[in-house]
Each structure stands twice: as C-alpha cells, then as structure tokens.
Design a protein around this motif. Sequence first.
Motif, PDB file in Angstrom:
ATOM      1  N   GLN A 140       0.823  -1.195   0.000  1.00 30.54           N
ATOM      2  CA  GLN A 140       0.000   0.000   0.000  1.00 30.54           C
ATOM      3  C   GLN A 140       0.866   1.257   0.000  1.00 30.54           C
ATOM      4  OE1 GLN A 140      -3.226  -0.117   2.872  1.00 30.54           O
ATOM      5  NE2 GLN A 140      -3.287  -2.351   2.831  1.00 30.54           N
ATOM      6  N   ALA A 141       0.249   2.398  -0.278  1.00 28.73           N
ATOM      7  CA  ALA A 141       0.975   3.660  -0.352  1.00 28.73           C
ATOM      8  C   ALA A 141       1.582   4.000   1.007  1.00 28.73           C
ATOM      9  CB  ALA A 141       0.038   4.774  -0.803  1.00 28.73           C
ATOM     10  N   HIS A 142       2.853   4.380   0.992  1.00 28.48           N
ATOM     11  CA  HIS A 142       3.563   4.735   2.222  1.00 28.48           C
ATOM     12  C   HIS A 142       4.838   5.461   1.846  1.00 28.48           C
ATOM     13  CE1 HIS A 142       5.748   1.186   0.881  1.00 28.48           C
ATOM     14  NE2 HIS A 142       6.755   1.561   1.659  1.00 28.48           N
ATOM     15  N   TYR A 143       5.509   6.047   2.826  1.00 29.21           N
ATOM     16  CA  TYR A 143       6.883   6.498   2.635  1.00 29.21           C
ATOM     17  C   TYR A 143       7.716   5.833   3.724  1.00 29.21           C
ATOM     18  CZ  TYR A 143       5.756  10.218   6.124  1.00 29.21           C
ATOM     19  OH  TYR A 143       5.359  10.921   7.236  1.00 29.21           O
ATOM     20  N   ASP A 144       8.963   5.530   3.399  1.00 29.10           N
ATOM     21  CA  ASP A 144       9.758   4.619   4.224  1.00 29.10           C
ATOM     22  C   ASP A 144      10.085   5.155   5.614  1.00 29.10           C
ATOM     23  OD1 ASP A 144       9.681   2.853   2.149  1.00 29.10           O
ATOM     24  OD2 ASP A 144      11.765   3.109   1.538  1.00 29.10           O
ATOM     25  N   LEU A 145      10.157   6.473   5.765  1.00 27.57           N
ATOM     26  CA  LEU A 145      10.576   7.019   7.049  1.00 27.57           C
ATOM     27  C   LEU A 145       9.626   6.631   8.184  1.00 27.57           C
ATOM     28  CD1 LEU A 145      12.808   8.741   8.331  1.00 27.57           C
ATOM     29  CD2 LEU A 145      11.325  10.739   8.036  1.00 27.57           C
ATOM     30  N   ARG A 169       2.914  -6.409 -14.698  1.00 29.56           N
ATOM     31  CA  ARG A 169       3.339  -7.443 -13.755  1.00 29.56           C
ATOM     32  C   ARG A 169       3.373  -6.929 -12.317  1.00 29.56           C
ATOM     33  NH1 ARG A 169       7.915 -10.650 -16.493  1.00 29.56           N
ATOM     34  NH2 ARG A 169       6.152 -10.943 -17.929  1.00 29.56           N
ATOM     35  N   GLY A 170       3.068  -5.646 -12.129  1.00 33.83           N
ATOM     36  CA  GLY A 170       2.887  -5.160 -10.764  1.00 33.83           C
ATOM     37  C   GLY A 170       4.113  -4.554 -10.120  1.00 33.83           C
ATOM     38  N   GLY A 171       4.842  -3.731 -10.866  1.00 33.24           N
ATOM     39  CA  GLY A 171       6.026  -3.095 -10.305  1.00 33.24           C
ATOM     40  C   GLY A 171       5.688  -1.955  -9.363  1.00 33.24           C
ATOM     41  N   LEU A 172       6.726  -1.280  -8.908  1.00 31.46           N
ATOM     42  CA  LEU A 172       6.542  -0.167  -7.983  1.00 31.46           C
ATOM     43  C   LEU A 172       6.122   1.085  -8.760  1.00 31.46           C
ATOM     44  CD1 LEU A 172       7.018  -0.568  -4.961  1.00 31.46           C
ATOM     45  CD2 LEU A 172       9.077   0.806  -5.167  1.00 31.46           C
ATOM     46  N   THR A 173       5.277   1.904  -8.116  1.00 34.30           N
ATOM     47  CA  THR A 173       4.840   3.170  -8.682  1.00 34.30           C
ATOM     48  C   THR A 173       5.053   4.264  -7.645  1.00 34.30           C
ATOM     49  OG1 THR A 173       2.973   4.354  -9.708  1.00 34.30           O
ATOM     50  CG2 THR A 173       2.426   2.764  -7.988  1.00 34.30           C
ATOM     51  N   TYR A 174       5.449   5.442  -8.118  1.00 35.76           N
ATOM     52  CA  TYR A 174       5.811   6.554  -7.238  1.00 35.76           C
ATOM     53  C   TYR A 174       4.855   7.725  -7.451  1.00 35.76           C
ATOM     54  CZ  TYR A 174      10.213   4.120  -6.414  1.00 35.76           C
ATOM     55  OH  TYR A 174      11.152   3.175  -6.053  1.00 35.76           O
ATOM     56  N   LEU A 175       4.464   8.379  -6.365  1.00 34.86           N
ATOM     57  CA  LEU A 175       3.584   9.535  -6.446  1.00 34.86           C
ATOM     58  C   LEU A 175       4.448  10.777  -6.669  1.00 34.86           C
ATOM     59  CD1 LEU A 175       0.630  10.385  -6.339  1.00 34.86           C
ATOM     60  CD2 LEU A 175       0.876  10.721  -3.876  1.00 34.86           C
ATOM     61  N   HIS A 229      11.322   9.735   1.919  1.00 30.00           N
ATOM     62  CA  HIS A 229      10.157  10.623   2.010  1.00 30.00           C
ATOM     63  C   HIS A 229       9.167  10.473   0.864  1.00 30.00           C
ATOM     64  CE1 HIS A 229      13.398  12.700   4.323  1.00 30.00           C
ATOM     65  NE2 HIS A 229      12.409  12.872   5.180  1.00 30.00           N
ATOM     66  N   ILE A 230       9.558   9.868  -0.246  1.00 25.86           N
ATOM     67  CA  ILE A 230       8.652   9.809  -1.390  1.00 25.86           C
ATOM     68  C   ILE A 230       7.624   8.698  -1.203  1.00 25.86           C
ATOM     69  CG2 ILE A 230      10.133   8.293  -2.784  1.00 25.86           C
ATOM     70  CD1 ILE A 230       9.179  10.006  -5.223  1.00 25.86           C
ATOM     71  N   VAL A 231       6.368   9.012  -1.526  1.00 26.30           N
ATOM     72  CA  VAL A 231       5.278   8.046  -1.389  1.00 26.30           C
ATOM     73  C   VAL A 231       5.321   7.087  -2.581  1.00 26.30           C
ATOM     74  CG1 VAL A 231       2.774   7.749  -1.279  1.00 26.30           C
ATOM     75  CG2 VAL A 231       3.856   9.703  -0.119  1.00 26.30           C
ATOM     76  N   HIS A 232       5.207   5.800  -2.280  1.00 28.09           N
ATOM     77  CA  HIS A 232       5.234   4.792  -3.331  1.00 28.09           C
ATOM     78  C   HIS A 232       4.347   3.623  -2.941  1.00 28.09           C
ATOM     79  CE1 HIS A 232       8.512   4.007  -0.488  1.00 28.09           C
ATOM     80  NE2 HIS A 232       8.403   2.716  -0.793  1.00 28.09           N
ATOM     81  N   ALA A 233       4.060   2.771  -3.902  1.00 21.16           N
ATOM     82  CA  ALA A 233       3.166   1.621  -3.688  1.00 21.16           C
ATOM     83  C   ALA A 233       3.419   0.627  -4.815  1.00 21.16           C
ATOM     84  CB  ALA A 233       1.712   2.077  -3.683  1.00 21.16           C
TER      85      ALA A 233
END
Length: 273
Positions: A140-145, A169-175, A229-233
């Motif tokens: 799910q969408a989150h940022y690592d910090l 195939r479901g890779g990572l996506t960045y906001l 800090h970047i949101v990704h999912a």
Amino acid sequence: MLTSNGYRLDGAPHRLGSLVPVPDDVRCDRDALRARLRRDGYLYLPGLLDPADVLAFRAYYFATTGLADEVGRPREVDRAELRRVLFSEVVPGPEYEAFCTQPALRDWFAWFFAGDTFLHRRKIIRHTAPGENGIGTATQAHYDLVYLREGTDRVLSAWIPLGDCPVSRGGLTYLENSHQRVLRDEAAGLLKRPAASITADLPGLADSYDARWLTADYAAGDVVVHTAHIVHAALDNVDPAGLMRLSTDIRYQPADQAIDARWQRHWHDRDGL
C-alpha cells in the motif's frame, strides 16, 4: 487498466505518467545525481546491475522456494513449507547477502555517499502471482521514514525488480513530487505514528495530492533508488503472460549516520515492522 489492491488507477495524463530514467550524460556526475534526487525523490537507473546476475538470483529463488518454474509460471506450494524455506534459508542465506552486497550496488552507494556505507540487515523479498488482488495483496501507499524513525532520514532504498517487470506485472509506482509535501509535513511535526501505510486507495491519494502516479516497464538489471520521504506503492500483477512478479527492496545509508537498530535483524513477516 492498472490497479493496486483492486483500486483502478485513473489513466488521465494528469494522474498517470512515467518514471524518467537518469540520462546517460549525468550517470557519473555525483552532484547532478544528488540534485536530481532532491528534486524528484528517486533515481531510476536502468541497467545498473548485470541482468545475468539478477536472473541467476531469480532462478535460485524460484528453485529453492518452489514458487515458480524457471520461466516464472507459478506453482502450487505448501504455504507452511514456503515460509520455513523463505525465512530460514533464503532470507538469511549467503546467496541473498551476496546479491545485495554485489559491487555494482555496494560501490555505487559508496560513491554516491562519498564515504563508508551501511546496509540494513532487514532486506525484503516480495513475490506476487498474477490475479492476486484485494486489500493487502500489493504494497500500500507509504513512505519509508514511517518505518525507520529511529535512524537517519538519509537512508536510501534500492528497489530491484528480480527479472523483467512490465507495468502489467505489478512493479513499484511513485507519487510524483510527494516527497516535497512529506518533507513539509515532517518539518511541521505532522509525524505519522505508529508506523502504518497511508492508504490502499491510490487514485484517491493522487487526487488528494493533485499528482500523478509514475510507472515504468522495468527490465532485469534496473534499480530505482529513492528517498525515505517519497510516497510509493505496488501495482497488482495482471500480467497476461501469467508470470510471477519478484522484487527485493534493500536500504543503504552513510555508515556515520544514526542507524535504526530494529532493522538489524533479518526480515520476517512477523517481525512487527
């Protein structure tokens, strides 16, 4: 149609875009890369690793776990045995450690940080079979910090597709540009505690941020380095070829910065982090 946890992403140009690879003419310019990372929150580095090394580890993983054949077609496995093999053999094993500390990765981070580096022991491998969807399937969408509060915020994550990983195939996506808002919120003391994902609703989050989700057709050998800090999912695996999505995410930081002690044990799906 792209989905994440069953939510359908808005395909309009103002809500969906593409990751921009680092141009060849700045790949060896450390100052330019640092500026780019501050601006974009990520560095998309196609071909940083030798594809043969990536595919060799992919083959080892599938052969050891029994999850898929050599092509990546899923197989039925005993889930209890899979967990035993994954957490007692693969994750703490020398093959995984060697992959994550290979010179192409270790030396790149040492060069980028211009000093000694530290690799967090907690390293995660993720696999998703085609057709798996619903809340909790994809990251799910989150940022690592939010998960690394007890160390430096200069920790960088490397997301590595273990094999070709087209968007389907479901890779990572960045906001896009989400790290700028997160940095402002963090500076204002709006800390997300306890550690938790932001949401599974990626289209709703894009509307809230008025931003685009950025995707790419990743190839074996590609690496995306991103800030804390970047949101990704992750997207759902809807691969028409029916192949497994396999990836790993690991974290390097300068060795002289504060280290989150909770991340110095091997990853386990019940470690509470």
